[in-house]
Scaffold this active site. Sequence first.
Site, mmCIF file in Angstrom:
data_model
loop_
_atom_site.group_PDB
_atom_site.id
_atom_site.type_symbol
_atom_site.label_atom_id
_atom_site.label_comp_id
_atom_site.label_asym_id
_atom_site.label_seq_id
_atom_site.Cartn_x
_atom_site.Cartn_y
_atom_site.Cartn_z
ATOM 1 N N ASP A 1 0.819 -1.206 0.000
ATOM 2 C CA ASP A 1 0.000 0.000 0.000
ATOM 3 C C ASP A 1 0.858 1.263 0.000
ATOM 4 O O ASP A 1 1.886 1.333 0.677
ATOM 5 C CB ASP A 1 -0.914 0.001 1.233
ATOM 6 C CG ASP A 1 -1.848 1.187 1.235
ATOM 7 O OD1 ASP A 1 -2.806 1.171 0.453
ATOM 8 O OD2 ASP A 1 -1.588 2.140 1.997
ATOM 9 N N GLU B 1 0.349 -1.392 -5.049
ATOM 10 C CA GLU B 1 -0.798 -0.493 -5.047
ATOM 11 C C GLU B 1 -0.280 0.861 -5.515
ATOM 12 O O GLU B 1 -0.005 1.759 -4.723
ATOM 13 C CB GLU B 1 -1.414 -0.408 -3.639
ATOM 14 C CG GLU B 1 -2.745 0.333 -3.594
ATOM 15 C CD GLU B 1 -2.613 1.802 -3.225
ATOM 16 O OE1 GLU B 1 -3.510 2.578 -3.573
ATOM 17 O OE2 GLU B 1 -1.619 2.169 -2.578
#
Length: 642
Positions: free
Chosen positions: A276, A318
């Site tokens: 992330d 991501e």
Amino acid sequence: MLKTDLAARLRPAFDDDRDAETFLLRLERYGADLEGSLRAVYGDATDTLMAELLEVLIHAHHTRAPDLKRLDEARLLRPDWLQAPDMIGYVAYTDRFAGTLRGVQERLEYLEGLGVKYFHLMPLLKPREGENDGGYAVQDYRAVRPDLGDMDDLSALASKLRGRGISLVLDLVLNHVAREHEWAAKARAGDPVYRDYFHIYPDRTQPDAYERTLPEVFPDFAPGNFTWDTETSGWVWTTFNAYQWDLNWGNPAVFREFTDLILHLANRGVEVFRLDAIAFMWKRLGTASQNQPEVHHLTRALRAAIRIVAPAVAFKAEAIVAPADLIHYLGTRDHHGKVSDMAYQNSLMVQIWSSLASRDTRLFETALLAFPPKPTNTTWGMYVRCHDDIGWAISDEDAGRVGLSGPGHRHFLSDFYSGEHPGSFARGLVFQHNPATGDRRISGSAASLAGLEAALDAGHAGWTDHAVRRLLLAHAVTLGFGGVPLLYMGDELALLNDYTFEADPAHAPDNRWVHRPKMDWALAEAVQDDPATPAARVNAGIRALIAARQRTPHLHASVESRAVPSPDSRVLLLRRDHPLGVMLCVYNFSEHEVAFPTYLLRDQLGEHATDAVAGTHFTLQRATTRLAPFRALWLTQSEAPR
């Protein structure tokens, strides 16, 4: 070759010669990638870091369970496991799907029946109390959110999933930690070792210099990129929220910490890590501090380190960035195929919704043609919707090539999907309006954005039919693109916007919760009883598409989908050149029947083709092929029927 003296030094750390040989062979294979990328980032500090990392890697190797070591060997023999056509993804919040991790164990039959082999549970590592950005403000990477269970529950779930051939996917936030994380707490207490884990400045001189070129991620409720912290007596870099402290990856200790954390979670059974906020990891004055070269060196080094101990583990980036930047997260030049194993094809989602609104696929075609080819050992993650908002990532250059204004088209899409544009079928909410740039992102469930909510409210059977067809077309595009299609929880049941989030003080400020409803298990059972309902039609249609995908080898992710110029702007054509023959996907993005010129299909496929979705045969000899509204065809070359 691994240096003889290093191998001799390491062998005594292993009780078993075969175990030692396994570790040393992997170190020989991946060690150069690890050390080379670390040296590009840390220079002379690399030697010390490598010595520390070897201790971490050997310890993790010793504590890795036998069944996970067996999985490592199986994945080494089948390195394309993440690229296979039977790889179907499902994304859910633990609590909203089944309450707890133990509750999820009771729903595995449902996942297996849907064909799922890749199961992403949204952030579940222990976040800070109160506001936590949906779980992305992690206080402890070695603990689970208490209301969901504990680490033993996570390990048990991973084991149960593995027994059914399903890989557990978890989020790993790389850019920042919660202000309450142990490292940040020690930094606030004045520990100089841990202050260096973060970007902390005594006055506004450096922050102001950086701010000149930094964008704002959450301009509505978290303007700026730095926060004054009284305890620390400094300005802390906080890209996302004041309680999320950006990490200083220029400090080798941060790399060592994350290597240890990833291996700890891998040994708990996590098979894929969603990295992330990866684009933000490295800071550089005078830039947007995104997509810096060091990010790719660091990811390559992390991947190499994990491969030495746990080669069954994969990385998903991501990185919601422009195509020219995105390809670097899968690897280019010296990094080719050595960075992340998977990345989000975020442009695909944007273009699906853009084409549904405009009934025009020219921008879709142009955007795909702008994508450079990815490494053949990597894969895309494609989705119709996800947990996040939709940002209209349409470049001015792509828009200009088809005669559109980039800002104008983005404005149209925001208007259309918030229901403000005349004739819109959508029910979405504006998220994070930035008056300075005019950007307006959109929240909303797939079904509500596709028009089902408005159709049901109006009691209009025709509109309802169109909404169902739009949803199935969108899923056909993602399932037929090649890669890992990621089905967001509830989309298989056409769940609508959930406006109850407004009554929850923890969720009310963030309207993305409108498309994060609780799983409707009663509806999941009811779709079997009445096949005529919209939910049942969507469910049956998605299951049929998944079954078609699983039996179609042409959809292996090593093969690229390439846009073919279409003579009809309502129809998108995607070609896949597989060793078994050409596959041509044909998608009608309009509510009108299209008389499509057959010669173009014949030029791509020859005289005969089979639709992998319906199993029907096509003889491509007539002047036109009639495409029903929102029709999806996956055509493969075939011989004339006997």
